[in-house]
Design an enzyme around this catalytic site. Structure first.
Site, PDB file in Angstrom:
ATOM      1  CB  SER A 191      -1.064  -0.009   1.085  1.00  0.00           C
ATOM      2  OG  SER A 191      -1.598   1.417   1.194  1.00  0.00           O
ATOM      3  CG  HIS A 214      -4.184  -1.469  -1.622  1.00  0.00           C
ATOM      4  ND1 HIS A 214      -5.219  -2.103  -2.000  1.00  0.00           N
ATOM      5  CD2 HIS A 214      -4.507  -0.747  -0.391  1.00  0.00           C
ATOM      6  CE1 HIS A 214      -6.212  -1.732  -0.944  1.00  0.00           C
ATOM      7  NE2 HIS A 214      -5.520  -0.628  -0.237  1.00  0.00           N
ATOM      8  CG  ASP A 251      -4.946   2.446   1.012  1.00  0.00           C
ATOM      9  OD1 ASP A 251      -6.038   1.913   0.903  1.00  0.00           O
ATOM     10  OD2 ASP A 251      -4.044   2.320   1.183  1.00  0.00           O
ATOM     11  CG  MET A 309      -8.182   7.718   2.767  1.00  0.00           C
ATOM     12  SD  MET A 309      -7.162   7.555   4.197  1.00  0.00           S
ATOM     13  CE  MET A 309      -6.460   5.848   4.054  1.00  0.00           C
ATOM     14  CG  HIS A 320      -9.251   0.580  -0.453  1.00  0.00           C
ATOM     15  ND1 HIS A 320      -8.617   0.568   0.580  1.00  0.00           N
ATOM     16  CD2 HIS A 320     -10.844   0.630  -0.292  1.00  0.00           C
ATOM     17  CE1 HIS A 320      -9.639   0.304   1.817  1.00  0.00           C
ATOM     18  NE2 HIS A 320     -10.879   0.476   1.178  1.00  0.00           N
ATOM     19  CG  MET A 378     -11.197   4.114   2.167  1.00  0.00           C
ATOM     20  SD  MET A 378      -9.749   3.805   2.955  1.00  0.00           S
ATOM     21  CE  MET A 378      -8.469   3.720   1.806  1.00  0.00           C
ATOM     22  CG  MET A 410     -11.870  -2.223   4.997  1.00  0.00           C
ATOM     23  SD  MET A 410     -10.256  -1.903   4.232  1.00  0.00           S
ATOM     24  CE  MET A 410      -9.378  -1.210   5.451  1.00  0.00           C
ATOM     25  CG  ASP A 428      -6.375  -2.550   2.942  1.00  0.00           C
ATOM     26  OD1 ASP A 428      -5.249  -2.500   3.653  1.00  0.00           O
ATOM     27  OD2 ASP A 428      -7.144  -1.551   2.621  1.00  0.00           O
TER      28      ASP A 428
HETATM   29  C1  DX5 Z   1      -6.398   1.637   5.531  1.00  0.00           C
HETATM   30  C2  DX5 Z   1      -5.968   1.334   4.155  1.00  0.00           C
HETATM   31  C3  DX5 Z   1      -4.783   0.578   4.114  1.00  0.00           C
HETATM   32  C4  DX5 Z   1      -3.533   1.057   4.894  1.00  0.00           C
HETATM   33  C5  DX5 Z   1      -3.015  -0.237   5.466  1.00  0.00           C
HETATM   34  O1  DX5 Z   1      -7.617   2.504   5.509  1.00  0.00           O
HETATM   35  O2  DX5 Z   1      -6.968   1.029   3.565  1.00  0.00           O
HETATM   36  O3  DX5 Z   1      -4.656   0.161   2.919  1.00  0.00           O
HETATM   37  O4  DX5 Z   1      -2.661   1.503   4.071  1.00  0.00           O
HETATM   38  O5  DX5 Z   1      -1.995  -0.161   6.214  1.00  0.00           O
HETATM   39  P1  DX5 Z   1      -1.104  -1.079   7.112  1.00  0.00           P
HETATM   40  O6  DX5 Z   1      -0.776  -2.262   6.349  1.00  0.00           O
HETATM   41  O7  DX5 Z   1      -0.134  -0.432   7.804  1.00  0.00           O
HETATM   42  O8  DX5 Z   1      -2.170  -1.652   8.219  1.00  0.00           O
HETATM   43 ZN    ZN Z   2      -6.666   0.077   1.222  1.00  0.00          ZN
END
Ligand code: DX5
Ligand code: ZN
Length: 216
Positions: free
Chosen positions: A8, A33, A35, A37, A66, A68, A137, A175
């Protein structure tokens, strides 16, 4: 298929992405990956379309995006244009999930549905046959480096049962909180894709960490 590793980017060094991307390209990692947000669906803001677009020119492996964000439907084509190969939308963010999945497929991307830790697997009963992936998640989304929620193991079992029952082709991605302790158990439980942020990028040798995860 042997399991896939999706580091990620959230945990990478944003001051020197070039170094991390070169490591990633050369490593045994399978997907990147990403993320996204919006500060509304989750209490954090990460990065957006221009970052993905500029990474696309330099990354040699597929983009696992991903989302969010609320209203993901509004941005499906934008993420396709920026370079997404697989688009994950949250179950909790979609009022018309079937329509959203159709739009993702029409935009020629794989479609994934993400479940928050509290969202039951059984809610996927009538969509599981239409999707390519379920992203479970294992932390509350919004931040890297959180503690793995153990109930995820039960959800993996329930999801495998549902996939079998419905003869679905969906694969399972997990994840959050993937590390030395949880990764071997997740692979043993039959998870197809492991996302790992801080475990990879904060380790002394990220390429070796990826190799370790890949060879579990
Ligand atoms: C959290 C993200 C993850 C995050 C995971 O909201 O969706 O993808 O990067 O991070 P680690 O592997 O550090 O828990
Ligand atoms: Zn993620």
């Amino acid at each position: 298929m042997s399991h896939l590793i999706a580091p990620s980017l959230l945990a990478a060094n944003f001051f020197d992405l070039k170094t991390d991307i070169e490591m990633f390209n050369k490593s045994e990692a399978d997907w990147l990956h990403l993320d996204i947000m919006d500060g509304v669906f989750v209490p954090n803001i990460s990065f957006g379309l221009p970052v993905i677009q500029s990474l696309k020119k330099h990354v040699t492996k597929p983009f696992d995006v991903h989302l969010m964000i609320i209203n993901p439907d509004k941005y499906i084509q934008d993420f396709k244009k920026a370079g997404a190969n697989l688009l994950n939308v949250h179950y909790e963010a979609c009022n018309h999930l079937h329509r959203t999945i159709e739009s993702i497929h029409q935009s020629e991307m794989k479609a994934g549905v993400t479940l928050n830790p509290h969202t039951p697997v059984c809610l996927l009963e009538n969509i599981i046959s239409d999707i390519d992936l379920v992203l479970l998640m294992s932390v509350n989304p919004g931040f890297g480096g959180q503690k793995f929620i153990k109930n995820t193991y039960n959800k993996i079992d329930q999801l495998k049962e549902l996939i079998l029952k419905k003869n679905s082709k969906a694969i399972i991605e997990v994840d959050g909180g993937v590390d030395t302790n949880t990764a071997p158990l997740l692979v043993r439980a039959g998870v197809d894709v492991l996302v790992a942020g801080s475990f990879v990028f904060q380790s002394k040798n990220p390429a070796e960490t990826i190799k370790w995860l890949k060879n579990l």
